[in-house]
Design an enzyme around this catalytic site. Structure first.
Site, PDB file in Angstrom:
ATOM      1  N   CYS A 329      25.839   9.332  17.203  1.00 16.48           N
ATOM      2  CA  CYS A 329      24.738   8.678  16.489  1.00 16.48           C
ATOM      3  C   CYS A 329      25.240   8.068  15.178  1.00 16.48           C
ATOM      4  O   CYS A 329      25.955   7.072  15.203  1.00 16.48           O
ATOM      5  CB  CYS A 329      23.588   9.658  16.269  1.00 16.48           C
ATOM      6  SG  CYS A 329      22.012   8.839  15.901  1.00 16.48           S
ATOM      7  N   HIS A 427      22.430  12.471  21.497  1.00 17.93           N
ATOM      8  CA  HIS A 427      22.495  13.860  21.080  1.00 17.93           C
ATOM      9  C   HIS A 427      22.367  14.758  22.316  1.00 17.93           C
ATOM     10  O   HIS A 427      21.818  14.354  23.329  1.00 17.93           O
ATOM     11  CB  HIS A 427      21.354  14.189  20.113  1.00 17.93           C
ATOM     12  CG  HIS A 427      21.420  13.440  18.826  1.00 17.93           C
ATOM     13  ND1 HIS A 427      22.336  13.729  17.846  1.00 17.93           N
ATOM     14  CD2 HIS A 427      20.668  12.406  18.357  1.00 17.93           C
ATOM     15  CE1 HIS A 427      22.149  12.925  16.816  1.00 17.93           C
ATOM     16  NE2 HIS A 427      21.154  12.096  17.108  1.00 17.93           N
TER      17      HIS A 427
END
Length: 483
Positions: A329, A427
């Site tokens: 991310c 994630h």
């Protein structure tokens, strides 16, 4: 319909864990129960079934109830992006960024969202199990409170007060907290729970007797200190290590000031063949097989912090010696040439140079991308499930060599042509056994032992319910839950 609230004398007293335990215990009684946290401040979040964002602790509590996470379980989520400001998320959607003073005035509006979510859950589930935030006795925060007694008074629910004896001063914590509450708030505290006790309970008994005589409130139970219990931390890093095998992969995660979703690394911390080290400010990055750049709520300022600590130089040295580098991310965004924030979403508007290791650049946009996804890693075609929470839009030639192929037809992330650098927006990568094993082999671990992370979490939720059954007054709990 019954609402029962757990409040703590301090942060990290055990509120999240106790609510998780009570959710599973009530479920075992054959009663439908739902978790609820009016206001949460955390950088660890989960994507819900209805496409919003809530604290990860509530997602774990939902698992304890046998439910899919929903935005009503945590209607107000605050994600700090500086020491004085935070992104405000209402019903799963980011609505604004505020400093602490402005949010204090905004709480009356946030309370309406809280009460609306509670009303919907109460209409659907016989028991609503509520987790407070921090302490109800924070004098400076009591005006307009929506997270603790302000909520309890609004919905007229009973409260259990939990304190951590491992910190020391447990009786002062409990008595002092009670003394700082109003008379009506004191009346709704129905009992105390003492958490993380080690030793002979007989030595504690005189203190328990004194506490009950002093306050007129019962001690509902004393929960033991459990060394190897694992549940995802709401915010603070959990640095405990599981027992390790003789041959391990050395993994380093630099701890950035605005690190987010560090629960990504819990499966690695628990893996018997992985030596995971969180490296804090002022410390050099040690020799490692794999360095992982984590998510970040403020990518540009965390990039500056990374450089100020000499970690950029260490990363380049790591790559020269053949080590592997991964970005998740915000960590993915750092791997490119530039990160642009023209709207000032994460701080002052502007652009920052990235590490320049993958040929792309990222622009932060106002609308977040929130998705639960499934797909396959390019590595070994390993099956993966995960979730996206990001405001960045990344473009560039490096994306043609994707890291992940998603079932919805999209591609995610990128890999360097030499195979040393891997970046993804997803994630939860290491929670999928096949994907975790493929990534560990890529990083240099040859004979990988598969670990069922979800199974480990389910096991520990069951253990928590067992602790409730053995150590708490279940008769009083049944009465408070209306069972």
């Amino acid at each position: 319909m019954t609402t029962l609230m757990v409040q703590g004398t301090t942060s990290d007293a055990g509120k999240s864990t106790l609510v998780t335990a009570l959710c599973r215990w009530v479920t075992r009684q054959g009663v439908s129960v739902v978790p609820f946290k009016p206001q949460n401040m955390a950088l660890n979040s989960a994507v819900t079934a209805d496409g919003g964002e809530i604290g990860r602790a509530q997602a774990v509590q939902a698992q304890a109830c046998g439910l899919e996470p929903h935005t009503d379980m945590n209607p107000v989520l605050l994600k700090p992006n500086s020491d004085t400001g935070a992104q405000v998320i209402i019903h799963g959607r980011a609505v604004t960024t505020m400093n602490a003073v402005a949010y204090h005035d905004y709480k009356a509006i946030a309370m309406q969202a809280v009460l609306a979510s509670h009303a919907r859950l109460s209409a659907t589930y016989p028991v609503v199990m509520v987790e407070g935030a921090g302490s109800p006795a924070e004098i400076n925060l009591r005006a307009g409170d929506i997270a603790n007694m302000g909520f309890a008074e609004a919905v007229d629910c009973p409260v259990l007060l939990i304190a951590d004896i491992n910190r020391g001063g447990v009786f002062a914590h409990l008595v002092g907290t009670l003394e700082l509450l109003s008379s009506s708030e004191q009346a709704r505290v129905k009992g105390f729970i003492i958490n993380r006790f080690r030793g002979d309970i007989a030595l504690l008994q005189p203190g328990l007797d004194w506490l009950e005589a002093r306050t007129g409130k019962p001690v509902i139970g004393v929960l033991p200190y459990v060394m190897d219990l694992h549940l995802e931390a709401e915010d603070g890093l959990d640095r405990r290590q599981a027992d390790k095998a003789e041959q391990v992969l050395k993994v380093v995660v630099p701890v950035l000031p605005r690190i987010s979703n560090h629960t990504d690394f819990d499966p690695l911390r628990l893996h018997p063949q992985v030596d995971l080290q969180f490296i804090g400010p002022g410390h050099a990055i040690p020799p490692a097989d794999l360095i992982i750049l984590p998510g970040s709520k403020s990518v540009r300022s965390d990039l500056a912090f990374l450089r100020a600590n000499g970690w950029e130089t260490a990363i380049h040295r790591h790559l020269r010696y053949g080590g592997k580098l991964m970005g998740i991310c915000g960590g993915l965004q750092m791997l490119g040439h530039h990160v642009h924030d023209p709207l000032g979403l994460e701080g002052a508007a502007g652009s920052s140079a990235g590490l320049g290791l993958l040929d792309f650049e990222t622009t932060l946009e106002r609308e977040k991308q929130l998705r639960n996804v499934h797909g396959r890693l390019t590595l070994e075609n390993a099956a993966i499930s995960g979730y996206e929470i990001h405001a960045g839009v990344t473009v560039g030639p490096a994306l043609e060599n994707a890291a992940v192929h998603l079932d919805d037809g999209r591609c995610d992330g990128a890999q360097s042509l030499d195979g040393q650098v891997f970046g993804t927006y997803l994630h939860g990568l290491f929670e999928s056994p096949a994907a975790s094993s493929a990534l560990l082999r890529w990083a240099g671990l040859e004979d990988v032992q598969a670990v069922d992370y979800h199974g480990l979490r389910e096991r520990d939720i069951e253990r928590l319910a067992d602790l409730v059954e053995r150590h708490l007054d279940t008769g009083l709990l049944r009465e408070l839950c209306g069972i």
